[in-house]
Scaffold this motif. Structure first.
Motif, short mmCIF file in Angstrom:
data_model
loop_
_atom_site.label_atom_id
_atom_site.label_comp_id
_atom_site.label_asym_id
_atom_site.label_seq_id
_atom_site.Cartn_x
_atom_site.Cartn_y
_atom_site.Cartn_z
N GLN A 194 -4.98 -0.70 -19.40
CA GLN A 194 -5.52 -1.94 -19.96
C GLN A 194 -5.76 -2.99 -18.89
N ASP A 195 -5.03 -2.92 -17.76
CA ASP A 195 -5.30 -3.89 -16.70
C ASP A 195 -6.65 -3.64 -16.03
N ASN A 196 -7.33 -2.56 -16.40
CA ASN A 196 -8.73 -2.37 -15.96
C ASN A 196 -9.66 -3.36 -16.64
N TYR A 197 -9.23 -3.95 -17.76
CA TYR A 197 -10.13 -4.74 -18.59
C TYR A 197 -9.64 -6.16 -18.84
N THR A 198 -8.50 -6.56 -18.26
CA THR A 198 -8.07 -7.94 -18.36
C THR A 198 -8.81 -8.78 -17.32
N PHE A 199 -8.54 -10.08 -17.29
CA PHE A 199 -9.29 -11.00 -16.43
C PHE A 199 -9.27 -10.53 -14.97
N ALA A 200 -10.44 -10.52 -14.34
CA ALA A 200 -10.65 -10.09 -12.95
C ALA A 200 -10.44 -8.59 -12.75
N GLN A 201 -10.05 -7.88 -13.80
CA GLN A 201 -9.92 -6.43 -13.78
C GLN A 201 -9.12 -5.91 -12.57
N PRO A 202 -7.86 -6.34 -12.46
CA PRO A 202 -7.06 -5.94 -11.29
C PRO A 202 -6.83 -4.44 -11.20
N GLY A 203 -6.78 -3.76 -12.33
CA GLY A 203 -6.56 -2.32 -12.31
C GLY A 203 -7.67 -1.59 -11.60
N ILE A 204 -8.92 -1.98 -11.87
CA ILE A 204 -10.06 -1.33 -11.23
C ILE A 204 -10.08 -1.64 -9.75
N GLN A 205 -9.80 -2.88 -9.39
CA GLN A 205 -9.81 -3.24 -7.97
C GLN A 205 -8.73 -2.47 -7.21
N THR A 206 -7.58 -2.29 -7.83
CA THR A 206 -6.52 -1.50 -7.19
C THR A 206 -6.95 -0.06 -6.97
N LYS A 207 -7.58 0.53 -7.99
CA LYS A 207 -8.00 1.93 -7.88
C LYS A 207 -9.11 2.10 -6.84
N PRO A 231 -11.80 -10.68 -5.17
CA PRO A 231 -11.41 -10.83 -3.77
C PRO A 231 -11.95 -9.69 -2.94
N PRO A 232 -12.41 -9.96 -1.72
CA PRO A 232 -12.94 -8.87 -0.86
C PRO A 232 -11.89 -7.86 -0.53
N ILE A 233 -12.31 -6.59 -0.46
CA ILE A 233 -11.38 -5.51 -0.16
C ILE A 233 -11.46 -5.20 1.32
N PHE A 275 -16.70 -0.47 -1.16
CA PHE A 275 -16.44 0.60 -2.13
C PHE A 275 -16.63 0.10 -3.56
N LEU A 276 -16.35 -1.17 -3.79
CA LEU A 276 -16.50 -1.73 -5.13
C LEU A 276 -17.94 -1.66 -5.62
N GLN A 277 -18.89 -1.65 -4.69
CA GLN A 277 -20.30 -1.67 -5.07
C GLN A 277 -20.73 -0.37 -5.75
N PHE A 278 -20.17 0.74 -5.35
CA PHE A 278 -20.60 2.02 -5.94
C PHE A 278 -19.52 2.69 -6.78
N ALA A 279 -18.26 2.31 -6.58
CA ALA A 279 -17.17 3.00 -7.28
C ALA A 279 -16.70 2.25 -8.52
N PHE A 280 -17.21 1.03 -8.73
CA PHE A 280 -16.75 0.25 -9.87
C PHE A 280 -17.01 0.98 -11.19
N LYS A 308 0.83 -1.22 0.00
CA LYS A 308 0.00 0.00 0.00
C LYS A 308 0.86 1.26 0.00
N GLU A 309 1.97 1.22 0.76
CA GLU A 309 2.83 2.40 0.81
C GLU A 309 3.41 2.70 -0.57
N GLN A 310 3.75 1.63 -1.31
CA GLN A 310 4.27 1.84 -2.65
C GLN A 310 3.20 2.40 -3.58
N GLU A 311 1.95 1.89 -3.43
CA GLU A 311 0.89 2.33 -4.30
C GLU A 311 0.54 3.79 -4.11
N LYS A 312 0.70 4.31 -2.85
CA LYS A 312 0.36 5.70 -2.58
C LYS A 312 1.17 6.64 -3.46
N ASP A 313 2.40 6.28 -3.72
CA ASP A 313 3.27 7.17 -4.48
C ASP A 313 3.00 7.08 -5.97
#
Length: 417
Positions: free
Chosen positions: A346-359, A40-42, A385-390, A7-12
Motif C-alpha cells: 500500500q505504500d506504493n500508493y500513498t502520498f509521494a509513493q515511497p514504496g515505488i521509489q524504494t523499489k 526526490p532524485p535517486i 531509473f524512475l523514468q522507465f521503471a515506474f 541500503k544494507e538493511q534494504e538488501k535483505d
C-alpha cells in the motif's frame, strides 16, 4: 553513511513482504500514471559513496543477490513454463510486417470515419483485399488485427505429460487437506497448474485458511461480507464526496486491456468498477490510484477459469452465459485477494509513493551489481531509473507482458508478497 546503512538493511528485505505500519492520509491520491513531480532524485549509488565503503566490511558474508540467486535456480523451468515457451516461438517477419500494416490501415480507417469519410473498409496486406467491418464492431489501433485476422502466433494446448500429471497430484495432495503453507509456496514458486491455481492463490493470499474444514465457511462469510459492502457503500458513488473517485475509475476501466474482448463486456467493466470503488472507500489512506485496475485482472481471470470449459480460452469467454451468482462469487473473491495483495504494497500508493521509489532504488542497485556495463551506460546518458521503471513497479509488469505470462509470473508473486 546513514544512507549506506539503510541500503544494507534494504538488501535483505527486497524479496520479503513489507509488514511495517503505513502512514495514513484522508486525502486520496490520484493520477499515478506518471512519476510524482516532486519525487526526490535517486542518487544513492554514486561512485563517491562506493569509495567510502570498506572493502572488508562485508567480508565473510554472502551477497544478498547471490543468496537469492542460489535459491531460485529452478524458477524458470523450460519444460512447464509459458514464458520459456513464448521465448522459443519463431515469428515470421512477413507476418509481423503484415500485422503492423493492418494496424496502421485500421487506424487510418477509424480516423477517416471520424472525419465523415468511409472508414468501414480496411486493406488486407497479405491478399490486397478489403475487410468489411460489421456494424457495431469496436474500432481502434490493433483491434482489427485481433478480430479480423488470424494471429501470427498462437499457443497450442498440449496434452498432459506424465510430469504435468505428477505436478497436479502434488498440488492436490497439499490442497486437499490442511495445507502446509511452506510446502505450497515451494511448489508454487516454479508455477501452479491452471486446474489448481484458483484455490492455491486464495490460500497463498491469506484469503482462505489452510484448514480444509474451515474453507467453505470462510468463503461463504467473506463473500456475504463483500455483498454487504456493496449495499452499504456503492450507492455513495453518486454523492459529491466520492464522485471524483468513481469518475476516475469509470474512465480507467474501459482502457484496460483494450485488445482482449473479455474486458470490453459491460458486465465485466461494472464488476471492476465496484471492486475498485469499494476498495477506495475502505482505504482512504491511499484512495484509488491509476494502475490499481490492472491489479484486479489476474485474480479475475484466474477465478473465472473455475467456471469455464477447459477448452475455451479465458480471454474469449462470453460472460453473459454465466449465472449471476457465479459472477458475484468471482467478484467477491477478486476483491478480497486484491485487498490482501495491496495490504503488502500500500505504500506504493500513498502520498509521494515511497514504496515505488524504494523499489526503483533497489532495482538500480541490483543492476549495478549484476550488469556494471548496463548501469554505467544508463548513468552516462543521464537516465533516471524512475523514468522507465515506474510503470513496472506501479502495475507489477501487468502492461509489459502478455496476460497468460503475467498470470504465470504472479504464481511467484503470491509466494514472495
Amino acid at each position: 553513511m546513514a544512507s549506506l546503512h539503510w541500503k544494507e538493511q534494504e538488501k535483505d528485505t527486497f524479496w520479503k513482504k513489507k509488514e511495517m505500519s503505513l502512514p495514513g492520509s484522508i486525502k486520496p491520491v490520484y493520477g499515478a500514471q506518471h512519476p510524482p513531480r516532486h519525487a526526490p532524485p535517486i542518487t544513492a549509488f554514486s561512485s563517491n559513496n562506493n569509495s567510502q565503503t570498506s572493502p572488508n566490511k562485508n567480508k565473510g558474508k554472502n551477497d544478498s543477490f547471490q543468496a537469492f540467486e542460489s535459491k531460485t535456480n529452478d524458477a524458470w523451468d523450460e519444460e512447464d513454463d509459458d514464458l520459456m515457451k513464448l521465448a522459443k516461438l519463431k515469428i515470421n517477419l512477413q507476418d509481423v510486417h503484415a500485422s503492423a500494416q493492418a494496424v496502421i490501415n485500421n487506424h487510418i480507417a477509424a480516423k477517416s470515419k471520424s472525419n465523415g469519410k468511409d472508414g468501414n473498409l480496411e486493406s488486407n496486406p497479405s491478399s490486397g483485399q478489403m475487410i468489411q467491418h460489421g456494424p457495431g464492431r469496436p474500432q481502434g489501433p490493433g483491434l482489427g488485427v485481433r478480430l479480423d485476422r488470424k494471429p501470427a502466433m498462437s499457443f497450442v494446448k498440449t496434452e498432459n505429460t506424465d510430469r504435468d500429471k505428477l505436478r497436479v497430484e502434488k498440488f492436490n495432495t497439499v490442497l486437499h487437506r490442511t495445507t502446509d503453507i511452506d510446502e505450497l509456496k515451494k511448489l508454487s514458486w516454479s508455477g501452479v497448474p491452471s486446474c489448481v491455481r484458483p484455490m492455491a492463490w486464495k490460500i497463498l493470499c491469506g484469503y482462505v485458511p489452510a484448514s480444509k474444514e474451515r474453507r467453505e465457511v470462510t468463503l461463504n462469510r467473506k463473500r456475504q461480507e463483500y455483498m454487504n459492502y456493496l449495499e452499504q457503500y456503492f450507492d455513495s458513488h453518486h454523492i459529491e464526496q466520492h464522485g471524483h473517485t468513481f469518475r476516475q475509475i469509470h474512465i480507467d476501466v474501459p482502457r484496460m486491456n483494450p485488445l482482449i474482448p473479455l474486458f470490453q463486456h459491460k458486465q465485466v467493466q461494472d464488476i471492476f468498477e465496484r471492486i475498485l470503488f469499494i476498495w477506495a472507500i475502505r482505504h482512504p489512506a491511499s484512495g484509488y490510484v491509476q494502475g490499481m485496475n490492472d491489479l484486479v485482472t489476474p485474480f479475475f481471470v484466474v477465478f473465472l477459469s473455475e467456471y469455464i470449459n477447459k477448452d475455451v480460452e479465458t480471454e474469449n469467454i462470453q460472460v453473459g452465459d454465466l449465472p449471476t451468482g457465479v459472477l458475484d462469487t468471482i467478484e467477491a473473491d477478486s476483491y478480497w485477494c486484491m485487498t490482501k495483495l495491496l495490504d503488502g504494497i500500500q505504500d506504493n500508493y500513498t502520498f509521494a509513493q515511497p514504496g515505488i521509489q524504494t523499489k526503483v532504488m533497489q532495482l538500480a542497485d541490483l543492476i549495478r551489481r549484476t550488469d556494471v556495463q548496463l548501469h554505467k551506460h544508463i548513468e552516462e546518458n543521464n537516465i533516471q531509473f524512475l523514468q522507465f521503471a515506474f510503470r513496472w513497479m506501479n502495475n507489477l509488469l501487468m502492461r509489459e507482458l502478455p496476460l497468460r505470462c503475467t498470470i504465470r509470473l504472479w504464481d511467484t508473486y503470491q509466494v514472495i508478497f
